[in-house]
Motif scaffolding. Structure first.
Motif, PDB file in Angstrom:
ATOM      1  N   GLY A 187       0.832  -1.208   0.000  1.00  0.00           N
ATOM      2  CA  GLY A 187       0.000   0.000   0.000  1.00  0.00           C
ATOM      3  C   GLY A 187       0.861   1.250   0.000  1.00  0.00           C
ATOM      4  N   TYR A 188       1.918   1.208   0.788  1.00  0.00           N
ATOM      5  CA  TYR A 188       2.848   2.350   0.850  1.00  0.00           C
ATOM      6  C   TYR A 188       3.487   2.580  -0.520  1.00  0.00           C
ATOM      7  N   GLU A 189       3.914   1.492  -1.183  1.00  0.00           N
ATOM      8  CA  GLU A 189       4.532   1.601  -2.500  1.00  0.00           C
ATOM      9  C   GLU A 189       3.545   2.182  -3.517  1.00  0.00           C
ATOM     10  N   GLN A 190       2.282   1.748  -3.433  1.00  0.00           N
ATOM     11  CA  GLN A 190       1.267   2.273  -4.351  1.00  0.00           C
ATOM     12  C   GLN A 190       1.043   3.774  -4.129  1.00  0.00           C
ATOM     13  N   ILE A 191       0.951   4.141  -2.867  1.00  0.00           N
ATOM     14  CA  ILE A 191       0.761   5.562  -2.536  1.00  0.00           C
ATOM     15  C   ILE A 191       1.963   6.367  -2.995  1.00  0.00           C
ATOM     16  N   PHE A 192       3.161   5.853  -2.740  1.00  0.00           N
ATOM     17  CA  PHE A 192       4.385   6.554  -3.143  1.00  0.00           C
ATOM     18  C   PHE A 192       4.449   6.691  -4.666  1.00  0.00           C
ATOM     19  N   THR A 193       4.149   5.621  -5.386  1.00  0.00           N
ATOM     20  CA  THR A 193       4.170   5.640  -6.845  1.00  0.00           C
ATOM     21  C   THR A 193       3.137   6.631  -7.383  1.00  0.00           C
ATOM     22  N   PHE A 194       1.924   6.597  -6.802  1.00  0.00           N
ATOM     23  CA  PHE A 194       0.873   7.516  -7.214  1.00  0.00           C
ATOM     24  C   PHE A 194       1.291   8.967  -6.938  1.00  0.00           C
ATOM     25  N   SER A 195       1.818   9.233  -5.767  1.00  0.00           N
ATOM     26  CA  SER A 195       2.255  10.583  -5.402  1.00  0.00           C
ATOM     27  C   SER A 195       3.364  11.076  -6.319  1.00  0.00           C
ATOM     28  N   GLN A 196       4.288  10.188  -6.610  1.00  0.00           N
ATOM     29  CA  GLN A 196       5.393  10.546  -7.492  1.00  0.00           C
ATOM     30  C   GLN A 196       4.862  10.881  -8.898  1.00  0.00           C
ATOM     31  N   ALA A 197       3.920  10.091  -9.395  1.00  0.00           N
ATOM     32  CA  ALA A 197       3.342  10.345 -10.717  1.00  0.00           C
ATOM     33  C   ALA A 197       2.609  11.685 -10.732  1.00  0.00           C
ATOM     34  N   GLN A 198       1.880  11.982  -9.666  1.00  0.00           N
ATOM     35  CA  GLN A 198       1.161  13.258  -9.587  1.00  0.00           C
ATOM     36  C   GLN A 198       2.136  14.427  -9.532  1.00  0.00           C
ATOM     37  N   ALA A 199       3.211  14.257  -8.781  1.00  0.00           N
ATOM     38  CA  ALA A 199       4.217  15.319  -8.687  1.00  0.00           C
ATOM     39  C   ALA A 199       4.863  15.563 -10.049  1.00  0.00           C
TER      40      ALA A 199
END
Length: 146
Positions: free
Chosen positions: A11-23
């Motif tokens: 879940g953390y990896e998904q959130i991190f990946t999503f956040s990175q993509a949004q950034a």
């Protein structure tokens, strides 16, 4: 417990990946807008130069027009003064004065028309690049916003 930790890590990896993509999307949009703003600034500077050059040429045209008008008026006034001095009687002076008044009025109308035409031409030439720039800027901003 191992499953819970793995789930949390996933879940953390998904959130991190999503956040990175949004950034990355935000930064890409920011850089695009910055590049657009820089291009608009350059176009605005070019526009100011073009309008300034047009205005400078227009001042030269006005100066030439007014100089020609003044020279013509001086020559006409000198000719009328000479005619007055050569007049034989009051009737001839009156005729000279009447002719001079009529020619002066005609010159006033002609000069006024020339000044109006030149003013209109100058206003159009100076304003046209600005109008085009404003139109282009709004079109670009509309495309960027869409």
């Amino acid at each position: 417990m191992k499953t819970g930790i793995e789930s949390a890590a996933k879940g953390y990896e998904q959130i991190f990946t999503f956040s990175q993509a949004q950034a990355e999307k935000v930064m890409t949009t920011f850089y695009k807008q910055y590049e657009d703003a820089a291009a608009i600034s350059k176009e605005t500077a070019d526009l100011a130069t073009k309008s300034g050059n047009s205005l400078s040429a227009s001042y030269q045209q006005f100066s030439t027009l007014f100089t020609d008008m003044a020279q013509t008026a001086i020559k006409k006034n000198m000719a009328v003064a000479e005619a007055f001095l050569a007049a034989k009687d009051i009737n001839e002076v009156s005729d000279i004065q009447t002719k001079f008044a009529r020619e002066s009025f005609d010159a006033l109308v002609k000069n006024g028309t020339e000044i109006t035409e030149l003013t209109t031409k100058v206003a159009t030439e100076v304003a046209e690049p600005i109008r085009q720039q404003v139109t282009q800027t709004f079109e670009k901003m509309s495309k960027t916003a869409a």
